[in-house]
Design a protein around this motif. Structure first.
Motif, PDB file in Angstrom:
ATOM      1  N   ASN A 132      -0.099  -3.927  -5.786  1.00 15.75           N
ATOM      2  CA  ASN A 132       0.206  -2.603  -5.260  1.00 15.75           C
ATOM      3  C   ASN A 132      -1.065  -1.767  -5.321  1.00 15.75           C
ATOM      4  O   ASN A 132      -1.761  -1.774  -6.329  1.00 15.75           O
ATOM      5  CB  ASN A 132       1.300  -1.897  -6.083  1.00 15.75           C
ATOM      6  N   ILE A 133      -1.333  -1.044  -4.241  1.00 19.40           N
ATOM      7  CA  ILE A 133      -2.451  -0.127  -4.208  1.00 19.40           C
ATOM      8  C   ILE A 133      -1.911   1.238  -3.810  1.00 19.40           C
ATOM      9  O   ILE A 133      -1.214   1.357  -2.795  1.00 19.40           O
ATOM     10  CB  ILE A 133      -3.532  -0.560  -3.194  1.00 19.40           C
ATOM     11  N   ASP A 177     -11.086   5.441   5.309  1.00 21.49           N
ATOM     12  CA  ASP A 177     -11.755   4.352   6.033  1.00 21.49           C
ATOM     13  C   ASP A 177     -11.924   3.115   5.169  1.00 21.49           C
ATOM     14  O   ASP A 177     -11.711   1.993   5.633  1.00 21.49           O
ATOM     15  CB  ASP A 177     -13.121   4.810   6.548  1.00 21.49           C
ATOM     16  N   HIS A 178     -12.300   3.289   3.910  1.00 19.92           N
ATOM     17  CA  HIS A 178     -12.477   2.139   3.010  1.00 19.92           C
ATOM     18  C   HIS A 178     -11.166   1.393   2.807  1.00 19.92           C
ATOM     19  O   HIS A 178     -11.128   0.171   2.840  1.00 19.92           O
ATOM     20  CB  HIS A 178     -13.035   2.598   1.666  1.00 19.92           C
ATOM     21  N   TYR A 179     -10.090   2.113   2.604  1.00 18.51           N
ATOM     22  CA  TYR A 179      -8.791   1.486   2.368  1.00 18.51           C
ATOM     23  C   TYR A 179      -8.293   0.710   3.586  1.00 18.51           C
ATOM     24  O   TYR A 179      -7.669  -0.330   3.447  1.00 18.51           O
ATOM     25  CB  TYR A 179      -7.737   2.528   1.995  1.00 18.51           C
ATOM     26  N   HIS A 238       0.858  -1.179   0.000  1.00 20.09           N
ATOM     27  CA  HIS A 238       0.000   0.000   0.000  1.00 20.09           C
ATOM     28  C   HIS A 238       0.896   1.232   0.000  1.00 20.09           C
ATOM     29  O   HIS A 238       1.662   1.447   0.942  1.00 20.09           O
ATOM     30  CB  HIS A 238      -0.901   0.017   1.237  1.00 20.09           C
ATOM     31  N   LEU A 239       0.814   2.024  -1.060  1.00 23.77           N
ATOM     32  CA  LEU A 239       1.563   3.275  -1.167  1.00 23.77           C
ATOM     33  C   LEU A 239       0.623   4.409  -0.788  1.00 23.77           C
ATOM     34  O   LEU A 239      -0.353   4.671  -1.494  1.00 23.77           O
ATOM     35  CB  LEU A 239       2.079   3.477  -2.589  1.00 23.77           C
ATOM     36  N   VAL A 296       3.026  -1.249   4.201  1.00 23.44           N
ATOM     37  CA  VAL A 296       2.527   0.095   3.943  1.00 23.44           C
ATOM     38  C   VAL A 296       3.725   1.025   3.847  1.00 23.44           C
ATOM     39  O   VAL A 296       4.613   0.994   4.699  1.00 23.44           O
ATOM     40  CB  VAL A 296       1.585   0.559   5.077  1.00 23.44           C
ATOM     41  N   ILE A 297       3.759   1.843   2.791  1.00 29.23           N
ATOM     42  CA  ILE A 297       4.817   2.837   2.643  1.00 29.23           C
ATOM     43  C   ILE A 297       4.170   4.217   2.572  1.00 29.23           C
ATOM     44  O   ILE A 297       3.316   4.468   1.728  1.00 29.23           O
ATOM     45  CB  ILE A 297       5.669   2.607   1.380  1.00 29.23           C
ATOM     46  N   PHE A 298       4.589   5.106   3.470  1.00 34.57           N
ATOM     47  CA  PHE A 298       4.160   6.489   3.441  1.00 34.57           C
ATOM     48  C   PHE A 298       5.178   7.285   2.646  1.00 34.57           C
ATOM     49  O   PHE A 298       6.377   7.219   2.906  1.00 34.57           O
ATOM     50  CB  PHE A 298       4.048   7.058   4.853  1.00 34.57           C
ATOM     51  N   MET A 299       4.681   8.037   1.673  1.00 34.84           N
ATOM     52  CA  MET A 299       5.553   8.859   0.850  1.00 34.84           C
ATOM     53  C   MET A 299       4.811  10.149   0.497  1.00 34.84           C
ATOM     54  O   MET A 299       3.608  10.256   0.740  1.00 34.84           O
ATOM     55  CB  MET A 299       5.981   8.102  -0.403  1.00 34.84           C
ATOM     56  N   ASP A 300       5.533  11.119  -0.046  1.00 36.93           N
ATOM     57  CA  ASP A 300       4.938  12.412  -0.374  1.00 36.93           C
ATOM     58  C   ASP A 300       4.197  12.945   0.860  1.00 36.93           C
ATOM     59  O   ASP A 300       4.688  12.810   1.975  1.00 36.93           O
ATOM     60  CB  ASP A 300       4.035  12.307  -1.601  1.00 36.93           C
TER      61      ASP A 300
END
Length: 92
Positions: free
Chosen positions: A88-89, A17-19, A5-6, A29-33
């Protein structure tokens, strides 16, 4: 089969919430930007997975520090992560 999950947007500006229901324990999970802003919110603890990463350069650009339990990675390591997963999402 795990999913990557990007997360590129802040949960403060979008309803994720849906995700959240799509994230399983085996996912990464990767947090970016602007998604990096999520690492300092209570929303983070609602995710099923504990395999959470941030792109270091994106955190630094926003003046954020990496909290405990989150793994830092470089932008150069991102393609390797993409190829480790079947799906990948991108959350936007």
């Amino acid at each position: 089969m795990s999913t990557l999950h990007l997360i590129r947007e802040s949960a403060l500006n979008h309803n994720f919430d849906h995700y959240q229901s799509l994230v399983s324990v085996d996912d990464d999970v990767i947090f970016m930007d602007d998604g990096c802003y999520n690492v300092n919110t209570l929303w983070l603890v609602t995710l099923s997975t504990k395999r959470i990463f941030v792109v270091a350069e994106h955190m630094q650009a926003r003046g954020l520090t990496v909290p405990e339990g989150v793994t830092e990675m470089t932008a150069k390591q991102l393609p390797e992560q993409l190829f480790k997963h079947t799906n990948n999402i991108t959350w936007t």
